[in-house]
Design a protein around this motif. Structure first.
Motif, short mmCIF file in Angstrom:
data_model
loop_
_atom_site.label_atom_id
_atom_site.label_comp_id
_atom_site.label_asym_id
_atom_site.label_seq_id
_atom_site.Cartn_x
_atom_site.Cartn_y
_atom_site.Cartn_z
N THR A 249 27.18 -2.35 28.37
CA THR A 249 26.52 -1.99 27.13
C THR A 249 27.51 -2.13 25.98
O THR A 249 28.61 -1.60 26.05
CB THR A 249 26.03 -0.52 27.19
OG1 THR A 249 25.23 -0.37 28.35
CG2 THR A 249 25.22 -0.16 25.97
N ASN A 250 27.13 -2.85 24.97
CA ASN A 250 27.96 -3.05 23.78
C ASN A 250 29.38 -3.50 24.15
O ASN A 250 30.37 -2.90 23.74
CB ASN A 250 27.99 -1.76 22.94
CG ASN A 250 28.34 -2.02 21.51
OD1 ASN A 250 28.62 -3.15 21.11
ND2 ASN A 250 28.34 -0.97 20.71
N PRO A 251 29.50 -4.56 24.97
CA PRO A 251 30.80 -4.98 25.49
C PRO A 251 31.81 -5.36 24.42
O PRO A 251 33.01 -5.11 24.58
CB PRO A 251 30.48 -6.17 26.39
CG PRO A 251 29.17 -6.68 25.90
CD PRO A 251 28.43 -5.49 25.37
N GLY A 252 31.36 -5.95 23.33
CA GLY A 252 32.29 -6.34 22.26
C GLY A 252 33.04 -5.14 21.72
O GLY A 252 34.27 -5.14 21.62
N TYR A 253 32.31 -4.08 21.38
CA TYR A 253 32.93 -2.88 20.82
C TYR A 253 33.89 -2.24 21.81
O TYR A 253 35.03 -1.95 21.49
CB TYR A 253 31.87 -1.87 20.37
CG TYR A 253 32.53 -0.59 19.89
CD1 TYR A 253 33.00 -0.49 18.59
CD2 TYR A 253 32.71 0.49 20.75
CE1 TYR A 253 33.65 0.66 18.15
CE2 TYR A 253 33.35 1.64 20.33
CZ TYR A 253 33.81 1.72 19.03
OH TYR A 253 34.45 2.86 18.62
N TRP A 254 33.41 -1.99 23.03
CA TRP A 254 34.22 -1.23 23.99
C TRP A 254 35.44 -2.02 24.47
O TRP A 254 36.52 -1.46 24.63
CB TRP A 254 33.36 -0.78 25.18
CG TRP A 254 32.39 0.26 24.73
CD1 TRP A 254 31.03 0.15 24.69
CD2 TRP A 254 32.69 1.55 24.20
NE1 TRP A 254 30.47 1.28 24.17
CE2 TRP A 254 31.47 2.16 23.87
CE3 TRP A 254 33.87 2.24 23.96
CZ2 TRP A 254 31.40 3.45 23.32
CZ3 TRP A 254 33.81 3.52 23.42
CH2 TRP A 254 32.58 4.10 23.11
N SER A 255 35.29 -3.32 24.67
CA SER A 255 36.44 -4.12 25.08
C SER A 255 37.50 -4.13 23.98
O SER A 255 38.70 -4.02 24.26
CB SER A 255 36.01 -5.55 25.42
OG SER A 255 35.16 -5.52 26.55
N GLU A 256 37.06 -4.22 22.74
CA GLU A 256 38.00 -4.17 21.61
C GLU A 256 38.68 -2.81 21.53
O GLU A 256 39.86 -2.71 21.25
CB GLU A 256 37.28 -4.48 20.29
CG GLU A 256 36.99 -5.94 20.09
CD GLU A 256 38.26 -6.77 19.96
OE1 GLU A 256 39.20 -6.36 19.26
OE2 GLU A 256 38.32 -7.84 20.59
N LYS A 257 37.91 -1.75 21.77
CA LYS A 257 38.47 -0.39 21.72
C LYS A 257 39.56 -0.24 22.78
O LYS A 257 40.64 0.28 22.50
CB LYS A 257 37.39 0.66 21.93
CG LYS A 257 37.95 2.07 22.13
CD LYS A 257 37.20 3.08 21.35
CE LYS A 257 37.77 4.46 21.48
NZ LYS A 257 39.04 4.65 20.85
N VAL A 258 39.29 -0.67 23.99
CA VAL A 258 40.28 -0.58 25.06
C VAL A 258 41.52 -1.41 24.71
O VAL A 258 42.65 -0.96 24.90
CB VAL A 258 39.67 -0.99 26.43
CG1 VAL A 258 40.75 -1.11 27.49
CG2 VAL A 258 38.62 0.03 26.85
N LEU A 259 41.31 -2.60 24.17
CA LEU A 259 42.43 -3.44 23.75
C LEU A 259 43.27 -2.73 22.70
O LEU A 259 44.51 -2.74 22.76
CB LEU A 259 41.92 -4.79 23.22
CG LEU A 259 42.99 -5.76 22.74
CD1 LEU A 259 43.96 -6.11 23.87
CD2 LEU A 259 42.36 -7.01 22.17
N ARG A 260 42.62 -2.10 21.72
CA ARG A 260 43.36 -1.33 20.69
C ARG A 260 44.13 -0.18 21.33
O ARG A 260 45.27 0.11 20.94
CB ARG A 260 42.41 -0.81 19.61
CG ARG A 260 41.92 -1.89 18.67
CD ARG A 260 41.18 -1.31 17.46
NE ARG A 260 40.15 -0.33 17.76
CZ ARG A 260 38.87 -0.61 17.99
NH1 ARG A 260 38.45 -1.87 17.98
NH2 ARG A 260 38.01 0.36 18.24
N ASN A 261 43.53 0.48 22.31
CA ASN A 261 44.23 1.58 23.01
C ASN A 261 45.49 1.06 23.69
O ASN A 261 46.55 1.68 23.61
CB ASN A 261 43.32 2.22 24.06
CG ASN A 261 42.22 3.05 23.46
OD1 ASN A 261 42.21 3.35 22.27
ND2 ASN A 261 41.25 3.40 24.28
#
Length: 153
Positions: free
Chosen positions: A93-105
């Motif tokens: 669900t909403n892979p763009g947002y969450w993948s980016e969030k994990v990358l930022r983390n």
């Protein structure tokens, strides 16, 4: 009793529904089960520490355990939120947002490690799936070694 208005996602919000928002708010950012278990084991070894503290006053980042005199910062990272190479599964669900969030983390984690190291701190990072007793043993050995303590833990 006043009626609570229905929650609406702000424009561009990551929360696709009120239910998703509640779910995300329920996820702990501290005092997770792996953290509590490791803290209990380290405490049993006679070591004292600060919980969820900033190692560097000017840096808005907190470590899960901070041993100030020894200058050791411990992080117990969640597999999903910190991109564990072994257990991270990209979201459906909403892979763009969450993948980016994990990358930022992950990027923030590396930046934190770098800043603390430059300030003379030793950073220890563990994944939530690592055996708690092994993590506690390593933490105790490192902290005692940096303090010059030879209690033989």
């Amino acid at each position: 009793m006043s009626e609570v208005p229905e929650w609406k996602a702000p424009e561009g919000s990551w929360a696709s529904s009120a239910a998703r928002r509640r779910n995300m708010q329920a996820i702990r950012s501290r005092d997770t089960q792996p953290e509590r278990l490791i803290r209990r084991l380290v405490h049993a070894k006679g070591l004292r520490y600060r919980v969820a503290a900033r190692p560097l006053p000017g840096l808005r980042r907190t470590a899960d355990m901070v041993f100030r005199p020894a200058k050791v910062a411990v992080f117990i990272d969640g597999c999903y939120w910190h991109g564990c190479p072994e257990h991270y599964v990209p979201p459906r669900t909403n892979p763009g947002y969450w993948s980016e969030k994990v990358l930022r983390n992950v990027q923030r984690d590396r930046d934190t490690d770098e800043r603390l190291t430059e300030a003379g701190w030793l950073v220890l990072r563990f994944w939530e799936h690592e055996p708690s007793d092994a993590c506690a043993h390593k933490i105790a050995n490192v902290v005692l070694g940096r303090r010059g303590d030879s209690r033989g833990h």
